[in-house]
Design a protein around this motif. Structure first.
Motif, PDB file in Angstrom:
ATOM      1  N   UNK A 111      51.340  47.991  34.947  1.00  6.52           N
ATOM      2  CA  UNK A 111      50.263  47.849  35.426  1.00  6.52           C
ATOM      3  C   UNK A 111      49.537  46.263  35.011  1.00  6.52           C
ATOM      4  N   UNK A 112      48.602  45.799  35.610  1.00  3.00           N
ATOM      5  CA  UNK A 112      48.327  44.270  35.211  1.00  3.00           C
ATOM      6  C   UNK A 112      46.990  44.322  34.431  1.00  3.00           C
ATOM      7  N   UNK A 113      46.291  45.447  34.500  1.00  2.00           N
ATOM      8  CA  UNK A 113      44.850  45.269  34.313  1.00  2.00           C
ATOM      9  C   UNK A 113      44.368  46.923  33.556  1.00  2.00           C
ATOM     10  N   UNK A 114      43.522  46.772  32.494  1.00  2.00           N
ATOM     11  CA  UNK A 114      43.091  48.210  32.015  1.00  2.00           C
ATOM     12  C   UNK A 114      41.796  48.229  32.091  1.00  2.00           C
ATOM     13  N   UNK A 115      40.944  48.992  32.839  1.00  2.00           N
ATOM     14  CA  UNK A 115      39.589  49.157  32.496  1.00  2.00           C
ATOM     15  C   UNK A 115      39.255  49.804  31.004  1.00  2.00           C
ATOM     16  N   UNK A 116      38.285  49.093  30.704  1.00  5.43           N
ATOM     17  CA  UNK A 116      37.797  49.458  29.002  1.00  5.43           C
ATOM     18  C   UNK A 116      36.518  50.504  29.363  1.00  5.43           C
ATOM     19  N   UNK A 117      36.551  51.555  28.694  1.00 10.36           N
ATOM     20  CA  UNK A 117      35.582  52.399  28.766  1.00 10.36           C
ATOM     21  C   UNK A 117      34.947  52.635  27.392  1.00 10.36           C
ATOM     22  N   UNK A 118      33.795  53.297  27.192  1.00  9.14           N
ATOM     23  CA  UNK A 118      33.179  53.484  25.946  1.00  9.14           C
ATOM     24  C   UNK A 118      33.418  55.056  25.823  1.00  9.14           C
ATOM     25  N   UNK A 143      46.054  44.258  44.477  1.00 11.43           N
ATOM     26  CA  UNK A 143      46.567  43.538  45.744  1.00 11.43           C
ATOM     27  C   UNK A 143      47.706  44.288  46.331  1.00 11.43           C
ATOM     28  N   UNK A 144      48.458  44.888  45.663  1.00  9.47           N
ATOM     29  CA  UNK A 144      49.291  45.778  46.153  1.00  9.47           C
ATOM     30  C   UNK A 144      48.917  47.065  47.006  1.00  9.47           C
ATOM     31  N   UNK A 145      47.829  47.538  46.591  1.00  5.61           N
ATOM     32  CA  UNK A 145      47.115  48.509  47.285  1.00  5.61           C
ATOM     33  C   UNK A 145      46.649  48.009  48.658  1.00  5.61           C
ATOM     34  N   UNK A 146      46.101  46.831  48.665  1.00  4.23           N
ATOM     35  CA  UNK A 146      45.539  46.081  49.775  1.00  4.23           C
ATOM     36  C   UNK A 146      46.673  45.823  50.859  1.00  4.23           C
ATOM     37  N   UNK A 174      36.046  35.979  43.267  1.00  2.00           N
ATOM     38  CA  UNK A 174      36.285  36.024  42.105  1.00  2.00           C
ATOM     39  C   UNK A 174      37.655  35.584  41.435  1.00  2.00           C
ATOM     40  N   UNK A 175      38.596  35.230  42.445  1.00  2.00           N
ATOM     41  CA  UNK A 175      39.846  35.148  42.025  1.00  2.00           C
ATOM     42  C   UNK A 175      40.576  35.944  40.974  1.00  2.00           C
ATOM     43  N   UNK A 176      40.521  37.197  41.455  1.00  2.00           N
ATOM     44  CA  UNK A 176      41.313  38.266  40.451  1.00  2.00           C
ATOM     45  C   UNK A 176      42.136  38.986  41.442  1.00  2.00           C
ATOM     46  N   UNK A 207      42.878  42.304  31.268  1.00  2.00           N
ATOM     47  CA  UNK A 207      44.073  42.052  32.093  1.00  2.00           C
ATOM     48  C   UNK A 207      45.211  41.542  31.057  1.00  2.00           C
ATOM     49  N   UNK A 208      46.280  41.644  31.652  1.00  2.00           N
ATOM     50  CA  UNK A 208      47.512  41.124  30.928  1.00  2.00           C
ATOM     51  C   UNK A 208      47.467  39.812  30.263  1.00  2.00           C
ATOM     52  N   UNK A 209      46.644  38.881  30.940  1.00  2.00           N
ATOM     53  CA  UNK A 209      46.639  37.505  30.468  1.00  2.00           C
ATOM     54  C   UNK A 209      45.490  37.443  29.188  1.00  2.00           C
ATOM     55  N   UNK A 210      44.507  38.494  29.229  1.00  2.00           N
ATOM     56  CA  UNK A 210      43.596  38.750  28.260  1.00  2.00           C
ATOM     57  C   UNK A 210      44.508  39.110  26.852  1.00  2.00           C
TER      58      UNK A 210
END
Length: 212
Positions: A103-110, A53-56, A33-35, A120-123
């Protein structure tokens, strides 16, 4: 004044992993998914952590040192606790969370803390990719006319590459810092040059000295 929310810029189709997802499958998800990372959720879609990716890379280095055949799962790879945001939060607030937490991404929750998107930072930066014309119209309509009550042509507004230059008179001295603060809060503004003057000095008058 228009302030975008996380829900307007997030990606709703979220690639996710589960606690039992093997290391190799997580790598495939990122590659396919190129993420650069995925949230890890439980059976109820509640976010448990995030794998980057850092975790991997860290896991690869650990396996090289240990020379063992254990197959790591997403539960062992993920960073916890996950930092999440809600869709109604303003984009600038989410951007500050990213910057503060590195961080580079934030999960969005209801409201039930279930995953509904990813920001993501790009978003978040996408809202700053506004045209100079859009920014100029908002400065005139929302700041000069809407907030300060001026005629549209009272102040000259120039915008170039997000840099806003204001030149001309406002009514009161106190309107100058008010205009500056309001313009700075507009999405897409990268800088500002203040050339404002004022007609009435409504600042605090100097204290009178007592006779004698």
């Amino acid at each position: 004044m228009r302030i975008h929310t996380v829900g307007e810029v997030m990606t709703g189709d979220v690639v996710r992993a589960y606690p039992t997802t093997p290391f190799r499958e997580v790598v495939r998800l990122l590659e396919r998914h190129r993420i650069s990372g995925v949230p890890v959720v439980d059976h109820d879609d509640k976010v448990l952590g995030v794998i980057s990716g850092t975790d991997l890379v860290r896991e690869q280095a650990r396996r090289a040192r240990a020379e063992e055949g254990r197959i790591a799962t997403a539960e062992q790879l993920m960073s916890t606790p996950a930092v999440t945001v809600h869709p109604e939060q303003p984009v600038p607030d989410a951007a500050r969370v990213m910057e503060r937490r590195g961080i580079e991404r934030l999960p969005v929750v209801n409201e039930e803390d279930r995953l509904i998107g990813i920001a993501t930072r790009r978003d978040l930066l996408r809202v700053f990719l506004r045209t100079d014309g859009d920014i100029r119209r908002e400065v005139i309509d929302d700041v000069l006319v809407g907030a300060l009550g001026l005629a549209p042509d009272t102040v000259t507004v120039l915008v170039r590459d997000g840099l806003v230059t204001l030149t001309g008179p406002v009514e009161r001295r106190s309107d100058v810092p008010r205009a500056i603060r309001t313009v700075w809060r507009l999405e897409g503004v990268a800088g500002m040059v203040n050339g404002l003057s004022y007609r009435v000095d409504d600042g605090t008058p100097p204290a009178r000295r007592a006779p004698g």
